[in-house]
Design an enzyme around this catalytic site. Structure first.
Site, mmCIF file in Angstrom:
data_model
loop_
_atom_site.group_PDB
_atom_site.id
_atom_site.type_symbol
_atom_site.label_atom_id
_atom_site.label_comp_id
_atom_site.label_asym_id
_atom_site.label_seq_id
_atom_site.Cartn_x
_atom_site.Cartn_y
_atom_site.Cartn_z
ATOM 1 C CG ASP A 196 101.572 45.333 -22.319
ATOM 2 O OD1 ASP A 196 100.957 44.456 -21.664
ATOM 3 O OD2 ASP A 196 102.750 45.184 -22.699
ATOM 4 C CE LYS A 235 108.361 44.377 -20.501
ATOM 5 N NZ LYS A 235 107.517 44.678 -21.663
HETATM 6 P P1 ADP Z 1 107.883 46.710 -25.202
HETATM 7 O O1 ADP Z 1 107.408 45.311 -25.438
HETATM 8 O O2 ADP Z 1 108.983 46.740 -24.201
HETATM 9 O O3 ADP Z 1 106.794 47.665 -24.899
HETATM 10 P P2 ADP Z 1 108.383 46.857 -28.056
HETATM 11 O O4 ADP Z 1 107.011 46.465 -28.408
HETATM 12 O O5 ADP Z 1 108.984 47.977 -28.857
HETATM 13 O O6 ADP Z 1 108.566 47.260 -26.558
HETATM 14 O O7 ADP Z 1 109.297 45.557 -28.239
HETATM 15 C C1 ADP Z 1 110.677 45.592 -28.065
HETATM 16 C C2 ADP Z 1 111.264 44.273 -28.540
HETATM 17 O O8 ADP Z 1 111.055 44.157 -29.941
HETATM 18 C C3 ADP Z 1 112.747 44.122 -28.294
HETATM 19 O O9 ADP Z 1 112.963 42.901 -27.619
HETATM 20 C C4 ADP Z 1 113.359 44.052 -29.668
HETATM 21 O O10 ADP Z 1 114.332 43.058 -29.744
HETATM 22 C C5 ADP Z 1 112.207 43.667 -30.561
HETATM 23 N N1 ADP Z 1 112.356 44.285 -31.873
HETATM 24 C C6 ADP Z 1 112.694 45.559 -32.158
HETATM 25 N N2 ADP Z 1 112.779 45.742 -33.498
HETATM 26 C C7 ADP Z 1 112.484 44.552 -34.057
HETATM 27 C C8 ADP Z 1 112.416 44.069 -35.398
HETATM 28 N N3 ADP Z 1 112.690 44.860 -36.420
HETATM 29 N N4 ADP Z 1 112.066 42.774 -35.585
HETATM 30 C C9 ADP Z 1 111.807 41.967 -34.547
HETATM 31 N N5 ADP Z 1 111.882 42.346 -33.273
HETATM 32 C C10 ADP Z 1 112.211 43.619 -33.021
HETATM 33 MG MG MG Z 2 104.895 48.096 -25.047
#
Ligand code: ADP
Ligand code: MG
Length: 440
Positions: free
Chosen positions: A172, A135
């Site tokens: 995850d 990613k």
């Molecule tokens: P990861 O998947 O890397 O563990 P997250 O679950 O926090 O991390 O997801 C991050 C993603 O969520 C980013 O691509 C971001 O664009 C998206 N994101 C963050 N805030 C929002 C929001 N308010 N609405 C929709 N998407 C969001």
């Molecule tokens: Mg995550």
């Protein structure tokens, strides 16, 4: 407007086709003759133990490879779970450095966290979440290596964290499933809708032809589908739009993660931006006047999509603010409505495609009641993603099946700690039996 946006609308018939195509691909992933060429790899995760509520004590968890690196301290007392966590940043030079550097840094962070919580002399089983390093960053020598060993070597190099032992490394999706299974025994699917998308589910061992482990009860195994790669062979081309092709072409992994690129948080904002730009260039938005930001890749964040869709349509306060952030000079109510409409189409398609995947898994599992544990910021923060998925999944599953979509609060991390807790309990039991002279 209709001509430009129509490709984003997909009929139920096509979603049904998506369900069927995924079913075929899962089949390929689970069979040794077709596994190598399969898009959806369906890796058995070897975790069949579900927490039974008897786990107690303090556990550490690491969430690695997502957007942030987090260390969590989780206290389990039956159904009661409390946790504290801290986010650490991995500096760019370490991200691009060697695996040894990366794990030394991770060990430093764990040490700092333990200092803050005065944990040094405690027996601390640790569970780690590891998602693929695809990613946006790549640390040489990490992917595919034995993470437990790298972590233990880093801990050993420090010499001051002798009580920390990594007992489990999980994906995850498994974390999301486990954390929900702790309070809901019907949880049989773990779903991630964050930076990327992926899902795991409980499969009957007989179906897993790639399985080379034992065949003891309960004859089930958790399958990490890695479904983000669905469509890599072109099987989803029939629903791709110009926007999708553009995103793929300019991505760091062209031709890969095709399904993920239509669904997840890393791309949804960009799909919306491309559609908005297309409309703008056709003089259908902002009087044809764009801005530097609006024409910059990745600058229309997925969180904007959530914010615009959640905005009050009587005043469009948030939407106006976003347009000002993007330094758009002219905008009126018609623009607010049209951009909101674009966002809703992008979200709808993402949620419906994710629903097709979920429906496919539910149909395979074929139990009357199944709970899906969901983690990830897209699902968590988007105002309608949950509702959209409920609506479409119902349409796509076999009659007679029922399901719940459950947000797994801080799911993945908690799930990792739970798996470590179960592993620790089993280890203690084994030691006890060995001490008693019973062979195990
Ligand atoms: P990861 O998947 O890397 O563990 P997250 O679950 O926090 O991390 O997801 C991050 C993603 O969520 C980013 O691509 C971001 O664009 C998206 N994101 C963050 N805030 C929002 C929001 N308010 N609405 C929709 N998407 C969001
Ligand atoms: Mg995550």
């Amino acid at each position: 407007v209709e001509n430009i946006l129509r490709p984003l609308e997909v009929s139920d018939e096509k979603y049904r086709q998506v369900v069927e195509l995924m079913e075929n691909d899962i089949h390929k992933g689970l069979n040794p003759e077709t596994h190598a060429s399969a898009n959806i790899k369906c890796f058995p995760t070897y975790v069949r133990t579900v927490p039974d509520g008897t786990e107690e004590g303090d556990f550490l968890a690491l969430d690695l490879g997502g957007t942030n690196f987090r260390v969590l301290l989780i206290n389990l007392k039956g159904q009661e779970v409390t946790m504290e966590s801290k986010i650490f940043i991995i500096p760019q030079h370490i991200m691009l450095g060697s695996g040894v550097q990366l794990f030394d840094h991770i060990a430093d962070c764990i040490f700092k966290f333990m200092s803050d919580h005065k944990l040094h002399d405690r027996h601390l089983p640790l569970g780690a979440i590891l998602t693929t390093w695809t990613k946006g960053f790549k640390c040489e020598g990490v992917e595919g290596h034995d993470i437990v060993q790298l972590l233990h070597e880093a801990i050993a190099r420090r010499g001051d964290m002798k009580n920390v032992k990594c007992l489990a490394v999980i994906n995850d999706t498994v974390g999301a499933l486990m954390s929900c299974a702790h309070s809901d025994r019907q949880c049989a699917v773990g779903l991630i809708l964050g930076t990327g998308t992926n899902a795991c589910y409980i499969e009957a061992l007989d179906e897993v032809k790639t399985w080379d482990g034992d065949h003891d009860e309960p004859k089930q195994v958790l399958i990490n589908t890695e479904w983000g790669a669905f469509g890599n062979d072109g099987c989803l081309d029939f629903i791709l739009t110009d926007f999708d092709r553009s995103i793929d072409k300019h991505s760091i992994n062209p031709g890969k993660q095709i399904y993920e690129k239509m669904i997840s948080g890393m791309y949804m904002g960009e799909i919306a931006r491309l559609a908005i730009e297309r409309l703008r260039k056709a003089n259908l938005l902002f009087d044809g006047e764009g801005s530097y930001h609006l024409s910059t890749r990745g600058r229309f964040y997925t969180k904007y999509v959530s914010e615009i869709e959640g905005d009050d349509v009587n005043n469009f306060t948030v939407t106006k603010q976003i347009f000002e952030e993007l330094e758009l000079v002219t905008h009126n109510e018609q623009d607010y409505r049209l951009v909101r409409y674009v966002c809703s189409l992008v979200s709808k398609r993402a949620a419906y495609l994710a629903s097709a995947g979920v429906a496919c898994l539910l149909n395979r599992i074929n139990r009357k009641e199944v709970t899906i544990g969901v983690d990830g910021s897209l699902y968590r923060f988007h105002p309608f993603f949950h509702d959209l998925m409920m609506e479409k999944t119902k349409v796509l599953i076999k009659p007679g099946l029922h399901f719940k979509l459950m947000l797994s609060h801080d799911g993945s991390g908690k799930g990792a700690a739970l798996v470590a807790a179960v592993a620790d309990r089993l280890l203690q039991k084994k030691r006890q039996l060995a001490k008693d002279g019973t062979s195990v």
